[in-house]
Design a protein around this motif. Structure first.
Motif, PDB file in Angstrom:
ATOM      1  N   ALA A   1       1.871   9.812  -5.488  1.00 19.94           N
ATOM      2  CA  ALA A   1       1.881  10.954  -5.188  1.00 19.94           C
ATOM      3  C   ALA A   1       2.990  11.426  -6.391  1.00 19.94           C
ATOM      4  O   ALA A   1       3.232  12.914  -6.648  1.00 19.94           O
ATOM      5  CB  ALA A   1       2.865  11.394  -4.049  1.00 19.94           C
ATOM      6  N   GLY A   2       4.044  10.374  -6.745  1.00 15.70           N
ATOM      7  CA  GLY A   2       5.340  10.678  -7.641  1.00 15.70           C
ATOM      8  C   GLY A   2       4.708  10.807  -9.201  1.00 15.70           C
ATOM      9  O   GLY A   2       4.854  12.036  -9.413  1.00 15.70           O
TER      10      GLY A   2
ATOM     11  N   ASP B   1       0.869  -0.996  -0.036  1.00 16.75           N
ATOM     12  CA  ASP B   1       0.094  -0.021  -0.013  1.00 16.75           C
ATOM     13  C   ASP B   1       1.097   1.184   0.308  1.00 16.75           C
ATOM     14  O   ASP B   1       0.668   2.188  -1.129  1.00 16.75           O
ATOM     15  CB  ASP B   1      -0.745  -0.259   1.182  1.00 16.75           C
ATOM     16  N   LEU B   2       1.994   1.155   0.882  1.00 15.69           N
ATOM     17  CA  LEU B   2       2.722   2.033   1.286  1.00 15.69           C
ATOM     18  C   LEU B   2       3.101   2.913  -0.555  1.00 15.69           C
ATOM     19  O   LEU B   2       3.556   3.821  -1.220  1.00 15.69           O
ATOM     20  CB  LEU B   2       3.596   2.058   2.182  1.00 15.69           C
ATOM     21  N   LYS B   3       4.365   1.619  -1.420  1.00 10.84           N
ATOM     22  CA  LYS B   3       4.674   1.684  -3.009  1.00 10.84           C
ATOM     23  C   LYS B   3       3.727   1.906  -3.343  1.00 10.84           C
ATOM     24  O   LYS B   3       3.711   3.300  -4.440  1.00 10.84           O
ATOM     25  CB  LYS B   3       4.637   0.208  -2.582  1.00 10.84           C
ATOM     26  N   ARG B   4       2.042   1.511  -3.448  1.00 12.11           N
ATOM     27  CA  ARG B   4       0.948   2.593  -4.424  1.00 12.11           C
ATOM     28  C   ARG B   4       0.981   4.258  -3.884  1.00 12.11           C
ATOM     29  O   ARG B   4       0.681   4.466  -5.258  1.00 12.11           O
ATOM     30  CB  ARG B   4      -0.190   2.257  -4.200  1.00 12.11           C
ATOM     31  N   ARG B   5       0.991   4.300  -2.845  1.00 12.66           N
ATOM     32  CA  ARG B   5       0.799   5.839  -2.045  1.00 12.66           C
ATOM     33  C   ARG B   5       1.660   6.413  -2.675  1.00 12.66           C
ATOM     34  O   ARG B   5       1.252   7.863  -3.400  1.00 12.66           O
ATOM     35  CB  ARG B   5       0.313   5.437  -1.520  1.00 12.66           C
ATOM     36  N   LEU B   6       3.195   5.923  -2.973  1.00 16.97           N
ATOM     37  CA  LEU B   6       4.267   7.189  -3.026  1.00 16.97           C
ATOM     38  C   LEU B   6       4.670   7.143  -4.895  1.00 16.97           C
ATOM     39  O   LEU B   6       4.699   7.973  -4.862  1.00 16.97           O
ATOM     40  CB  LEU B   6       5.814   5.935  -2.764  1.00 16.97           C
ATOM     41  N   ALA B   7       4.148   5.904  -5.772  1.00 21.67           N
ATOM     42  CA  ALA B   7       4.051   5.878  -6.941  1.00 21.67           C
ATOM     43  C   ALA B   7       3.210   6.772  -7.729  1.00 21.67           C
ATOM     44  O   ALA B   7       2.975   7.716  -8.648  1.00 21.67           O
ATOM     45  CB  ALA B   7       3.799   4.291  -7.621  1.00 21.67           C
TER      46      ALA B   7
END
Length: 143
Positions: free
Chosen positions: A139-140, A131-137
């Protein structure tokens, strides 16, 4: 080093992690309460069953190829404290994420007689990281 009487048995029976032993054919010979809690099968249900009961169907061919190689050669990439993270199945066919390491069991002639795997359910951590990786992607992608 010898453990005081009953300590080894007490550790095996009380561990919160799953401890699962197999014979050379990959049939379950030991299934502790941690395995019951994580996978949902009782020790009686698991005893004598192939490891397929906890391996997702799409991973079985690769698992058995590695298992047979380990039984034939007496070596494993995962037997020196290295953790392997893989999907697994519960009794109700729910897919979970587990980390595990294995120890090879040997007979009196030092031939491989089976394995013992110590497994931990890391599903929650795996989902949080995903989930964190999805949110970072996401946001990026907006920057």
């Amino acid at each position: 080093m010898n453990m005081p009487g009953g300590l080894g048995e007490a550790l095996l029976r009380s561990a919160s992690d799953a401890i699962v032993a197999t014979d050379r054919d990959g049939r379950i010979t030991f299934w502790n309460p941690g395995a019951e809690r994580i996978f949902g099968f009782t020790a009686n249900e698991a005893a004598g069953q192939p490891l397929d009961i906890i391996i997702p169907e799409n991973l079985r061919a690769r698992h058995w190829e590695g298992f047979r190689h380990t039984m034939a050669t007496g070596t494993s990439r995962y037997g020196h404290g290295d953790l392997l993270s893989v999907p697994a199945l519960t009794k109700d066919r729910q897919r979970i994420s587990v980390e595990f390491t294995i120890v090879l069991l040997r007979n009196d002639r030092q031939e491989v007689a089976g394995t013992v795997a110590v497994m931990r359910d890391v599903t929650k951590r795996f989902e949080e990281v995903r989930d964190l990786k999805r949110r970072l992607a996401a946001a990026g992608g907006k920057a």
